[in-house]
Design a protein around this motif. Structure first.
Motif, PDB file in Angstrom:
ATOM      1  N   LEU A  35       0.825  -1.201   0.000  1.00 53.15           N
ATOM      2  CA  LEU A  35       0.000   0.000   0.000  1.00 53.15           C
ATOM      3  C   LEU A  35       0.861   1.252   0.000  1.00 53.15           C
ATOM      4  O   LEU A  35       0.611   2.190  -0.757  1.00 53.15           O
ATOM      5  CB  LEU A  35      -0.926  -0.001   1.215  1.00 53.15           C
ATOM      6  CG  LEU A  35      -1.806   1.223   1.341  1.00 53.15           C
ATOM      7  CD1 LEU A  35      -2.727   1.325   0.137  1.00 53.15           C
ATOM      8  CD2 LEU A  35      -2.599   1.169   2.615  1.00 53.15           C
ATOM      9  N   THR A  39       0.800   4.106  -2.970  1.00 52.85           N
ATOM     10  CA  THR A  39       0.460   5.523  -2.797  1.00 52.85           C
ATOM     11  C   THR A  39       1.658   6.410  -3.154  1.00 52.85           C
ATOM     12  O   THR A  39       1.473   7.482  -3.726  1.00 52.85           O
ATOM     13  CB  THR A  39      -0.029   5.832  -1.365  1.00 52.85           C
ATOM     14  OG1 THR A  39       0.945   5.438  -0.414  1.00 52.85           O
ATOM     15  CG2 THR A  39      -1.352   5.155  -1.077  1.00 52.85           C
ATOM     16  N   SER A  61      -4.604   1.602  -5.030  1.00 56.30           N
ATOM     17  CA  SER A  61      -4.452   1.765  -3.574  1.00 56.30           C
ATOM     18  C   SER A  61      -5.808   1.703  -2.880  1.00 56.30           C
ATOM     19  O   SER A  61      -5.954   1.037  -1.849  1.00 56.30           O
ATOM     20  CB  SER A  61      -3.778   3.104  -3.251  1.00 56.30           C
ATOM     21  OG  SER A  61      -2.477   3.151  -3.749  1.00 56.30           O
TER      22      SER A  61
END
Length: 173
Positions: A35, A39, A61
């Motif tokens: 994650l 991002t 994401s």
């Protein structure tokens, strides 16, 4: 190592940061790392003026966040950034508030700086440079990895650099 992307961003080089993220061999080892990398890729792509690719990365994401259903400050900061990247203003702002409330500076200064950068980046993506400015100035005054000098070069905060209060702070430094 994994910190190469951070150094590249602090030096103002989003392309080098993106290359470092793409080269991480263990980027898929944990759900949190996946994650965070996703991002960050979205932020780098946005800074490089590649909005369609950035939006697609942020959408990945969001998909990961929603499928995991995880809770906690790191997820709230990631939610804030991912939702900002896909244009979901309400969800992004709610997650930003939750992240900042869950991780006070006094608890862990380094972690707070990372979280604050994600939230400030979300504010920039949402077209809220004044909110990002407030958080950036707070980062600059508190001991941690983000100083006024590194923040002034970081492409994630390019919208902040145009603000008169930012220019004044840099000139005074």
């Amino acid at each position: 190592g994994g910190d190469v992307w951070e150094l590249a961003l602090q030096c103002g080089d989003a392309a080098a940061a993106l290359a470092a993220l793409d080269g991480l061999p263990d980027v898929r080892t944990t759900q949190t790392r996946v994650l965070v990398a996703s991002t960050l890729r979205g932020q780098c792509l946005a800074a490089l003026g590649r909005p369609d690719e950035a939006r697609a990365e942020f959408a990945r994401s969001v998909e990961r966040i929603e499928s995991e259903g995880a809770e906690g400050w790191i997820w709230d900061a990631a939610r804030s950034l991912a939702y900002a990247g896909v244009g979901d203003r309400a969800a992004s702002l709610a997650a930003a508030d939750a992240a900042l409330a869950a991780m006070p500076y006094e608890r862990d200064a380094i972690v707070w700086h990372d979280l604050a950068m994600d939230v400030a980046s979300a504010y920039v993506l949402l077209g809220e440079p004044d909110r990002a400015l407030e958080l950036a100035l707070l980062m600059a005054e508190r001991p941690g990895p983000h100083t006024l000098a590194t923040l002034d070069r970081d492409p994630r905060l390019s919208a902040v650099r145009a603000l008169p209060r930012w220019r004044e702070a840099v000139a005074e430094d």
